[in-house]
Design an enzyme around this catalytic site. Structure first.
Site, PDB file in Angstrom:
ATOM      1  N   ASP A 231       0.907  -1.149   0.000  1.00  0.00           N
ATOM      2  CA  ASP A 231       0.000   0.000   0.000  1.00  0.00           C
ATOM      3  C   ASP A 231       0.946   1.199   0.000  1.00  0.00           C
ATOM      4  OD1 ASP A 231      -2.192   1.673   0.322  1.00  0.00           O
ATOM      5  OD2 ASP A 231      -2.239   1.452   2.495  1.00  0.00           O
TER       6      ASP A 231
ATOM      7  N   TRP B 131       2.566   4.982  -1.801  1.00  0.00           N
ATOM      8  CA  TRP B 131       2.219   6.211  -2.517  1.00  0.00           C
ATOM      9  C   TRP B 131       3.428   7.093  -2.691  1.00  0.00           C
ATOM     10  CZ3 TRP B 131       0.323   5.020   2.438  1.00  0.00           C
ATOM     11  CH2 TRP B 131       0.857   5.773   3.500  1.00  0.00           C
TER      12      TRP B 131
HETATM   13  P1  FAD Z   1      -0.453  18.431  -2.124  1.00  0.00           P
HETATM   14  O1  FAD Z   1      -1.012  19.819  -2.165  1.00  0.00           O
HETATM   15  O2  FAD Z   1      -1.131  17.409  -2.884  1.00  0.00           O
HETATM   16  O3  FAD Z   1       1.058  18.462  -2.324  1.00  0.00           O
HETATM   17  C1  FAD Z   1       1.803  17.256  -2.298  1.00  0.00           C
HETATM   18  C2  FAD Z   1       3.284  17.562  -2.476  1.00  0.00           C
HETATM   19  O4  FAD Z   1       3.491  18.069  -3.780  1.00  0.00           O
HETATM   20  C3  FAD Z   1       3.795  18.625  -1.505  1.00  0.00           C
HETATM   21  O5  FAD Z   1       4.527  18.052  -0.484  1.00  0.00           O
HETATM   22  C4  FAD Z   1       4.738  19.458  -2.340  1.00  0.00           C
HETATM   23  O6  FAD Z   1       6.072  19.120  -2.062  1.00  0.00           O
HETATM   24  C5  FAD Z   1       4.434  19.094  -3.760  1.00  0.00           C
HETATM   25  N1  FAD Z   1       3.905  20.291  -4.409  1.00  0.00           N
HETATM   26  C6  FAD Z   1       2.651  20.775  -4.337  1.00  0.00           C
HETATM   27  N2  FAD Z   1       2.541  21.887  -5.063  1.00  0.00           N
HETATM   28  C7  FAD Z   1       3.745  22.118  -5.601  1.00  0.00           C
HETATM   29  C8  FAD Z   1       4.264  23.123  -6.457  1.00  0.00           C
HETATM   30  N3  FAD Z   1       3.511  24.131  -6.901  1.00  0.00           N
HETATM   31  N4  FAD Z   1       5.559  23.021  -6.824  1.00  0.00           N
HETATM   32  C9  FAD Z   1       6.314  22.019  -6.378  1.00  0.00           C
HETATM   33  N5  FAD Z   1       5.885  21.055  -5.579  1.00  0.00           N
HETATM   34  C10 FAD Z   1       4.623  21.101  -5.189  1.00  0.00           C
HETATM   35  N6  FAD Z   1      -0.534  10.403   3.386  1.00  0.00           N
HETATM   36  C11 FAD Z   1      -0.487  10.367   4.737  1.00  0.00           C
HETATM   37  O7  FAD Z   1      -0.002  11.309   5.371  1.00  0.00           O
HETATM   38  N7  FAD Z   1      -1.003   9.287   5.433  1.00  0.00           N
HETATM   39  C12 FAD Z   1      -1.545   8.224   4.809  1.00  0.00           C
HETATM   40  O8  FAD Z   1      -1.997   7.285   5.462  1.00  0.00           O
HETATM   41  C13 FAD Z   1      -1.595   8.234   3.368  1.00  0.00           C
HETATM   42  N8  FAD Z   1      -2.125   7.199   2.686  1.00  0.00           N
HETATM   43  C14 FAD Z   1      -2.163   7.235   1.334  1.00  0.00           C
HETATM   44  C15 FAD Z   1      -2.708   6.160   0.635  1.00  0.00           C
HETATM   45  C16 FAD Z   1      -2.768   6.176  -0.734  1.00  0.00           C
HETATM   46  C17 FAD Z   1      -3.367   5.006  -1.481  1.00  0.00           C
HETATM   47  C18 FAD Z   1      -2.278   7.302  -1.445  1.00  0.00           C
HETATM   48  C19 FAD Z   1      -2.332   7.360  -2.941  1.00  0.00           C
HETATM   49  C20 FAD Z   1      -1.726   8.361  -0.764  1.00  0.00           C
HETATM   50  C21 FAD Z   1      -1.653   8.355   0.627  1.00  0.00           C
HETATM   51  N9  FAD Z   1      -1.130   9.430   1.321  1.00  0.00           N
HETATM   52  C22 FAD Z   1      -1.074   9.381   2.693  1.00  0.00           C
HETATM   53  C23 FAD Z   1      -0.702  10.678   0.640  1.00  0.00           C
HETATM   54  C24 FAD Z   1      -1.884  11.664   0.605  1.00  0.00           C
HETATM   55  O9  FAD Z   1      -2.887  11.176  -0.256  1.00  0.00           O
HETATM   56  C25 FAD Z   1      -1.520  13.056   0.100  1.00  0.00           C
HETATM   57  O10 FAD Z   1      -0.844  12.946  -1.105  1.00  0.00           O
HETATM   58  C26 FAD Z   1      -0.672  13.851   1.064  1.00  0.00           C
HETATM   59  O11 FAD Z   1      -1.310  13.971   2.308  1.00  0.00           O
HETATM   60  C27 FAD Z   1      -0.401  15.261   0.540  1.00  0.00           C
HETATM   61  O12 FAD Z   1      -1.620  15.894   0.248  1.00  0.00           O
HETATM   62  P2  FAD Z   1      -1.752  17.479   0.292  1.00  0.00           P
HETATM   63  O13 FAD Z   1      -3.009  17.838  -0.441  1.00  0.00           O
HETATM   64  O14 FAD Z   1      -1.585  18.001   1.659  1.00  0.00           O
HETATM   65  O15 FAD Z   1      -0.504  17.966  -0.552  1.00  0.00           O
END
Ligand code: FAD
Length: 693
Positions: free
Chosen positions: A691, A693
């Protein structure tokens, strides 16, 4: 003879089944999709009732090119739209974009030879099709796909021309297997591929560049094959955005961020799914890191009353809202701020174009709730938007960035800019008022729900799922901004509000926590549940080994919670071994107290191995701990233990996979390749599950 009740019931069921079979899709496609339903008001295609016959659809709408997508997170869908637009503007192709799940494939053998079908296919998880591509994939992989038999070629697809691009990640074993397998299947059926089958690699971080590099030679090959002439591309909007000064945003039919019609009418009802979120109360939230500079949230989300169910190991999807600060930035730099609450009606100018959010709405609501405005910018989008720059100097600079891969990397990617930040920097704050809003709808992804591995056991708390989420906050050396994750900072703000902060505002992000028309008031978050194959053995006496550093431990909290409950209930529970890693025991040791408590229930059958990477002189990771415990691991595997890995896909999961092969080989005195074969066989038998990501 008289019919008795049972006969009548059987007949009725048969009749209904027959009607359902012959009307497949025609009557129920709209009803099963409440989001589609809400779009029916704005979307010509939906209004007519959907046909699942792609050839008919192409004929009716005067198209000669369909771009199908198999997409999970929206990227493949975005690429499909871009190809369709480009095919039209540069080569005069009459294009449409299509969701693979919306059509049937029996008649591909009669697909006209003067038309072409594109397939933009993401590979998901362990080489699986995306959810919307499953039926298509199964159809063309059937031993003998049941085509209509009306084609006139030697092989069923002799007349069928296709173009293929795959989105994959080389850190997974089955890299780009969707596009590879589909390509193989089509070729075996006699189809002709035009151009190379492209492969984009998310693992190497080159997806966008792989896509851009693939498409030029593909267009050349397609132009030659179909006798197309390239023309000067002129921007043609896909959507008609009409401002409605006659409407008040508070009117009942205006969407202020409600995801669909049910929600708008205030009668949100199930079934809740990827098109229809449940506005769930957050029962409890707390910080679980002790480190001052980083946050990790534990949240308990209450599903009772929603009819949503989960089993241990599933995922919950959180529907985010953009930070107010970023919404303001976007509306200011695009010159839309003064009319942010103006009502707009958005329609596809072409009946095949799908508006990605319900309308009528307002600029503010569309940007806040539906557009992924904080994501990295694509080079192609920079090129397209250049023509609408406030002046020629800015236009020239944007064109240069759009055309030059290295320069783009330096000026945009390394500085982690989102679209509004880029526009701000380029024009020095002068608004980009000439950009049609349609271009933003086309060029910016639809906001995606984020998935979280549920960190609770459904056996212990059937109606409440817990989430364990690290709050994203990253600062690259050359970036002028700290990048704040959209969803995790939204959740952090909700947690702060729950704990009585009157004006929760983590880092000045300023989320609209009460939601559209205050419908999320009182700490609510929109969610749905996604079922996964990441599952405990059905027999609890089977041993399990779990590797979950960082938030990768999330599902294992659910696993251990479940086995502890089974032990308390007197069931025989097998060895339960967990490898966990983090920086320091005193900073980010997740769920330390929970493990202690469950140890009481499980006794010696529970073993926790911890790796703290920043405590000693040398970095210690879970991999080291696995190696130290090689003998026991091998013995447990010989007793058919299940092996689970969760967390970081790019490095950890791959390293654990090869390490396990090595351990097995060493312990059993086999060559390393044999160890690899054993791990492969374990994966095939579901004894090794990931699992990641
Ligand atoms: P986002 O806004 O989506 O950003 C993600 C990353 O992208 C940031 O850290 C940043 O470095 C980069 N980023 C964003 N914008 C920019 C930009 N303009 N330029 C450069 N870089 C950028 N997460 C957990 O914490 N716990 C879990 O249990 C978990 N389980 C998951 C299970 C699955 C099946 C999957 C697919 C993912 C899981 N995740 C988990 C990850 C989670 O889904 C998110 O991706 C994570 O929390 C980040 O989301 P966010 O919207 O806060 O960040």
């Amino acid at each position: 003879a008289q019919l008795d009740t049972l006969d009548l019931v059987v007949l009725a069921v048969l009749l209904l089944g027959t009607i359902a079979y012959f009307t497949k899709g025609t009557y129920w496609a709209v009803a099963k999709d409440p989001y589609g339903d809400s779009l029916a008001h704005t979307n010509g295609a939906a209004k007519k009732g959907k046909s699942r016959n792609i050839i008919e659809k192409l004929g009716e709408s005067g198209k000669n090119c369909v771009v199908f997508y198999g997409s999970q997170t929206g990227t493949a869908e975005d690429y499909a739209s871009r190809l369709a637009k480009e095919g039209h503007s540069r080569f005069g192709l009459q294009t449409m974009v299509a969701d693979l799940e919306d059509y049937d494939y029996e008649n591909l053998d009669t697909f006209p030879s003067d038309k072409v079908a594109f397939f933009v296919l993401a590979t998901y998880g362990e080489g699986e099709p995306t959810d919307n591509a499953v039926d298509f994939y199964e159809f063309i992989h059937a031993e003998e796909p049941s085509f209509s038999g009306e084609g006139d070629g030697e092989k069923p697809l002799s007349n069928f021309k296709f173009v293929a691009f795959g989105l994959g990640n080389n850190t997974y074993e089955h890299y780009n297997s969707m596009v590879r397998n589909v390509n193989k299947a089509f070729e075996a059926l006699g189809a002709t591929r035009i151009g190379a089958a492209g492969e984009g690699d998310d693992g190497a971080g080159t997806m966008e560049e792989d896509f851009l590099a693939w498409k030029e030679p593909m267009w050349a090959a397609l132009a030659e094959s179909m006798g197309l002439e390239e023309r000067e591309a002129v921007y043609e909007p896909v959507f008609d955005v009409v401002e409605r000064p006659d409407m008040d945003p508070e009117e009942d039919q205006v969407y202020l961020g409600e995801p669909n019609k049910n929600h708008l009418e205030g009668t949100s009802k199930g079934p809740y799914n990827a098109n229809n979120p449940y506005i769930a109360p957050i029962a409890e939230s707390r910080e679980i890191f002790t480190a001052k500079d980083r946050n990790c949230l534990h949240m308990e989300i209450d599903l009772s009353g929603s009819n949503l169910s989960y089993t241990t190991g599933d995922h919950v999807a959180v529907w985010p809202t953009n930070a107010g600060k970023e919404v303001d930035r976007f509306l200011n730099i695009t010159g839309l701020a003064p009319k942010r609450h103006t009502v707009i009606s958005v329609k596809g100018l072409d009946p095949t174009a799908k508006v990605p959010f319900p309308s009528p709405t307002t600029y503010d609501a569309a940007v806040r709730y539906h557009m992924e405005i904080c994501a990295p910018v694509s080079r192609q989008f920079v090129s397209t938007i250049a023509q609408f720059a406030p002046n020629d100097e800015i236009k020239a600079e944007m064109t240069k960035i759009g055309n030059d891969k290295e320069y783009f990397h330096e000026t945009v990617i390394e500085r982690s800019l989102n679209i509004a930040q880029l526009l701000e920097i380029m024009s020095n704050g002068e608004p980009w008022s000439k950009v049609p809003f349609s271009l933003f709808i086309e060029g910016i992804h639809k906001i995606q729900p984020r998935y979280y591995s549920i960190s609770s056991s459904s056996l212990v708390q059937k109606d409440k799922v817990s989430v364990t989420a690290v709050v994203e906050s990253t600062h690259k050396p050359n970036a002028p901004h700290i990048v704040k994750g959209v969803t995790t900072n939204y959740l952090l703000a909700l947690k702060q509000k729950q704990h009585g902060d009157p004006d929760p505002d983590p880092h000045g992000l300023n989320y609209a926590l009460d939601g559209p028309r205050n419908k999320y008031d009182g700490i609510h978050v929109p969610v749905h549940v996604r079922h996964s194959n990441f599952k405990l053995p059905s027999d609890p006496s089977k041993p399990i080994i779990m590797v979950g550093p960082g938030t990768g431990v999330a599902p294992f909290r659910g696993f251990v919670q479940e086995r502890a409950a089974q032990a308390r209930a007197g069931e025989k529970v097998g060895k339960t071994v967990l490898f966990f890693g983090c920086r320091r025991r005193t900073e980010d040791f997740l769920y330390e107290k929970d493990w202690e408590q469950w140890k009481q229930d499980l006794g010696d059958s529970f073993e926790l191995h911890t790796a703290f990477s920043r405590e000693g002189p040398n970095k210690v990771y879970v991999q080291h701990k696995l190696q130290e415990n090689a003998k026991e691991i091998n013995e447990l595997l010989q007793q058919k233990a299940y092996f689970y890995v969760c967390g970081d896909a790019s490095n950890m999961a791959r390293e654990v996979n090869s390490l396990l092969a090595k351990i097995i080989a060493e312990q059993r005195g086999l060559p390393e390749s044999k160890g690899e074969d054993i791990v492969k066989a374990m994966r095939a038998a579901n004894q090794y599950q990931e699992d990641v990501w």
